[in-house]
Write a protein that holds these residues in place. Structure first.
Motif, PDB file in Angstrom:
ATOM      1  N   HIS A   5       0.688  -1.485   0.057  1.00  0.00           N
ATOM      2  CA  HIS A   5       0.228   0.393   0.119  1.00  0.00           C
ATOM      3  C   HIS A   5       0.658   1.268   0.116  1.00  0.00           C
ATOM      4  O   HIS A   5       0.403   2.446   0.653  1.00  0.00           O
ATOM      5  CB  HIS A   5      -1.020  -0.066   1.187  1.00  0.00           C
ATOM      6  N   THR A   6       1.648   1.311  -1.312  1.00  0.00           N
ATOM      7  CA  THR A   6       2.810   2.826  -1.660  1.00  0.00           C
ATOM      8  C   THR A   6       1.905   3.597  -1.159  1.00  0.00           C
ATOM      9  O   THR A   6       0.910   2.701  -2.180  1.00  0.00           O
ATOM     10  CB  THR A   6       4.122   2.038  -2.323  1.00  0.00           C
ATOM     11  N   PRO A   7       2.009   5.089  -1.711  1.00  0.00           N
ATOM     12  CA  PRO A   7       1.279   6.144  -2.457  1.00  0.00           C
ATOM     13  C   PRO A   7       1.474   5.776  -4.483  1.00  0.00           C
ATOM     14  O   PRO A   7      -0.246   5.927  -4.724  1.00  0.00           O
ATOM     15  CB  PRO A   7       1.973   7.008  -2.191  1.00  0.00           C
ATOM     16  N   LEU A   8       1.970   5.361  -4.878  1.00  0.00           N
ATOM     17  CA  LEU A   8       2.039   5.236  -6.211  1.00  0.00           C
ATOM     18  C   LEU A   8       1.415   4.428  -7.105  1.00  0.00           C
ATOM     19  O   LEU A   8       0.641   4.131  -7.523  1.00  0.00           O
ATOM     20  CB  LEU A   8       3.738   4.682  -6.603  1.00  0.00           C
ATOM     21  N   LYS A   9       1.655   2.673  -5.847  1.00  0.00           N
ATOM     22  CA  LYS A   9       0.117   1.504  -6.364  1.00  0.00           C
ATOM     23  C   LYS A   9      -0.838   1.982  -5.959  1.00  0.00           C
ATOM     24  O   LYS A   9      -1.997   1.778  -6.483  1.00  0.00           O
ATOM     25  CB  LYS A   9       0.813   0.642  -5.038  1.00  0.00           C
ATOM     26  N   GLU A  10      -1.255   2.937  -4.995  1.00  0.00           N
ATOM     27  CA  GLU A  10      -2.960   3.156  -5.277  1.00  0.00           C
ATOM     28  C   GLU A  10      -2.566   4.541  -5.628  1.00  0.00           C
ATOM     29  O   GLU A  10      -4.450   3.985  -6.539  1.00  0.00           O
ATOM     30  CB  GLU A  10      -2.759   4.248  -3.349  1.00  0.00           C
ATOM     31  N   LEU A  11      -2.942   5.602  -6.310  1.00  0.00           N
ATOM     32  CA  LEU A  11      -2.466   5.601  -7.567  1.00  0.00           C
ATOM     33  C   LEU A  11      -2.416   4.888  -8.926  1.00  0.00           C
ATOM     34  O   LEU A  11      -3.158   5.649  -9.603  1.00  0.00           O
ATOM     35  CB  LEU A  11      -0.794   6.712  -7.854  1.00  0.00           C
ATOM     36  N   MET A  12      -1.520   4.017  -8.774  1.00  0.00           N
ATOM     37  CA  MET A  12      -1.753   3.141  -9.533  1.00  0.00           C
ATOM     38  C   MET A  12      -3.439   2.348 -10.373  1.00  0.00           C
ATOM     39  O   MET A  12      -3.724   1.480 -11.461  1.00  0.00           O
ATOM     40  CB  MET A  12      -0.728   2.111 -10.074  1.00  0.00           C
ATOM     41  N   GLY A  13      -3.903   2.700  -8.950  1.00  0.00           N
ATOM     42  CA  GLY A  13      -5.314   1.909  -8.442  1.00  0.00           C
ATOM     43  C   GLY A  13      -6.284   2.324  -9.076  1.00  0.00           C
ATOM     44  O   GLY A  13      -7.603   2.277  -9.308  1.00  0.00           O
ATOM     45  N   HIS A  14      -5.777   3.894  -9.572  1.00  0.00           N
ATOM     46  CA  HIS A  14      -6.731   4.969 -10.226  1.00  0.00           C
ATOM     47  C   HIS A  14      -7.306   4.933 -11.470  1.00  0.00           C
ATOM     48  O   HIS A  14      -6.692   5.072 -12.142  1.00  0.00           O
ATOM     49  CB  HIS A  14      -6.859   6.053  -9.780  1.00  0.00           C
ATOM     50  N   PHE A  15      -8.423   5.114 -11.498  1.00  0.00           N
ATOM     51  CA  PHE A  15      -9.313   5.255 -12.963  1.00  0.00           C
ATOM     52  C   PHE A  15     -10.259   6.220 -13.438  1.00  0.00           C
ATOM     53  O   PHE A  15     -10.950   6.173 -12.432  1.00  0.00           O
ATOM     54  CB  PHE A  15      -9.272   3.472 -14.021  1.00  0.00           C
ATOM     55  N   PRO A  16     -10.249   6.957 -14.063  1.00  0.00           N
ATOM     56  CA  PRO A  16     -10.875   7.846 -13.911  1.00  0.00           C
ATOM     57  C   PRO A  16     -12.321   7.636 -14.590  1.00  0.00           C
ATOM     58  O   PRO A  16     -13.111   8.211 -14.669  1.00  0.00           O
ATOM     59  CB  PRO A  16     -10.370   9.245 -14.965  1.00  0.00           C
ATOM     60  N   GLN A  17     -12.327   6.579 -15.744  1.00  0.00           N
ATOM     61  CA  GLN A  17     -13.812   6.311 -15.735  1.00  0.00           C
ATOM     62  C   GLN A  17     -13.460   4.242 -16.420  1.00  0.00           C
ATOM     63  O   GLN A  17     -12.546   4.437 -16.643  1.00  0.00           O
ATOM     64  CB  GLN A  17     -14.219   6.563 -17.177  1.00  0.00           C
ATOM     65  N   ALA A  18     -14.372   4.001 -16.837  1.00  0.00           N
ATOM     66  CA  ALA A  18     -14.869   2.781 -17.538  1.00  0.00           C
ATOM     67  C   ALA A  18     -14.638   2.935 -19.160  1.00  0.00           C
ATOM     68  O   ALA A  18     -14.972   4.181 -19.390  1.00  0.00           O
ATOM     69  CB  ALA A  18     -16.098   1.973 -17.114  1.00  0.00           C
ATOM     70  N   GLY A  19     -13.699   1.833 -19.597  1.00  0.00           N
ATOM     71  CA  GLY A  19     -13.848   1.945 -20.956  1.00  0.00           C
ATOM     72  C   GLY A  19     -15.149   1.797 -21.920  1.00  0.00           C
ATOM     73  O   GLY A  19     -16.187   0.923 -21.558  1.00  0.00           O
ATOM     74  N   GLU A  20     -14.934   1.421 -23.356  1.00  0.00           N
ATOM     75  CA  GLU A  20     -15.748   0.956 -24.074  1.00  0.00           C
ATOM     76  C   GLU A  20     -14.679  -0.236 -25.212  1.00  0.00           C
ATOM     77  O   GLU A  20     -14.130   0.219 -25.794  1.00  0.00           O
ATOM     78  CB  GLU A  20     -17.252   2.086 -23.881  1.00  0.00           C
ATOM     79  N   VAL A  21     -16.381  -1.312 -25.066  1.00  0.00           N
ATOM     80  CA  VAL A  21     -15.684  -1.381 -26.281  1.00  0.00           C
ATOM     81  C   VAL A  21     -16.197  -1.511 -27.277  1.00  0.00           C
ATOM     82  O   VAL A  21     -17.676  -0.864 -27.870  1.00  0.00           O
ATOM     83  CB  VAL A  21     -16.345  -3.383 -26.430  1.00  0.00           C
ATOM     84  N   ILE A  22     -15.273  -1.080 -28.548  1.00  0.00           N
ATOM     85  CA  ILE A  22     -16.090  -0.724 -29.786  1.00  0.00           C
ATOM     86  C   ILE A  22     -16.223  -1.300 -30.987  1.00  0.00           C
ATOM     87  O   ILE A  22     -17.117  -0.627 -32.146  1.00  0.00           O
ATOM     88  CB  ILE A  22     -16.003   0.551 -30.396  1.00  0.00           C
ATOM     89  N   TRP A  23     -15.530  -2.454 -31.225  1.00  0.00           N
ATOM     90  CA  TRP A  23     -14.972  -3.414 -32.282  1.00  0.00           C
ATOM     91  C   TRP A  23     -14.894  -4.747 -31.961  1.00  0.00           C
ATOM     92  O   TRP A  23     -14.041  -4.434 -31.148  1.00  0.00           O
ATOM     93  CB  TRP A  23     -13.827  -2.609 -33.283  1.00  0.00           C
ATOM     94  N   ILE A  24     -15.169  -5.777 -32.685  1.00  0.00           N
ATOM     95  CA  ILE A  24     -14.543  -6.796 -32.598  1.00  0.00           C
ATOM     96  C   ILE A  24     -14.427  -7.544 -33.720  1.00  0.00           C
ATOM     97  O   ILE A  24     -15.159  -7.563 -35.126  1.00  0.00           O
ATOM     98  CB  ILE A  24     -15.429  -7.865 -31.752  1.00  0.00           C
TER      99      ILE A  24
END
Length: 166
Positions: A5-24
């Motif tokens: 639980h380091t500050p960098l590890k915590e930052l690397m777990g933050h995502f601003p939004q979900a993504g979306e599949v647009i092509w398969i």
């Protein structure tokens, strides 16, 4: 005492939004046309139904993903517009999430759960399909490889969400 639980590890777990599949796309055979589909099924060990790639449960390259945002970057490096994902032969195009930030994370796409296993580097065919400089245009923008951890349907329009850090 060591802690994950380091500050960098915590930052690397933050995502601003979900993504979306647009092509398969499914690679039905070597050097054959990609079959564009709205839905497929991810299976442990063999990847996506209908895709030519058949690995094993430990294979790191069961599914390939690329960011839609990189299609524009690759096109820009080639002096063109957005590149058609058919040319790049990746399975899934997503937008709105940084795939490279998924290292050490599991993602859910539709009913399936995948884990990033590495980078999907360009091959020499990129010169053939994109023209001179195609290989270098793709470097750093080829997407990622993933392993299927939980089987399930993946559909165009599905959200790409982060489940947890390993």
């Amino acid at each position: 005492m060591y802690t994950d639980h380091t500050p960098l590890k915590e930052l690397m777990g933050h995502f601003p939004q979900a993504g979306e599949v647009i092509w398969i796309g499914l690679r039905t055979a070597t050097r054959q046309e990609i079959e564009i589909v709205e839905e497929t099924y991810a299976r442990i060990g063999t990847g996506l139904d209908g895709d030519r790639y058949k690995g094993n449960a430990d294979s790191k390259r069961q599914v390939t993903l690329i960011q839609a945002e990189h299609l524009a970057a690759i096109g820009s490096y080639l002096g063109r517009g957005i590149i058609n994902p058919i040319l790049l032969r990746r399975n899934i195009v997503v937008h709105g999430i940084n795939l490279l930030a998924l290292k050490d994370h599991r993602i859910q796409i539709g009913d399936a759960v995948l884990e990033m296993t590495g980078l999907c580097h360009p091959c020499s065919r990129m010169e053939e399909v994109l023209g001179e400089g195609g290989y270098n245009a793709m470097r750093g923008h080829g997407g990622i490889t993933a392993r299927v951890l939980q089987e399930g349907a993946i559909r165009s329009g599905d959200r790409v969400t982060i489940l947890k850090t390993k």
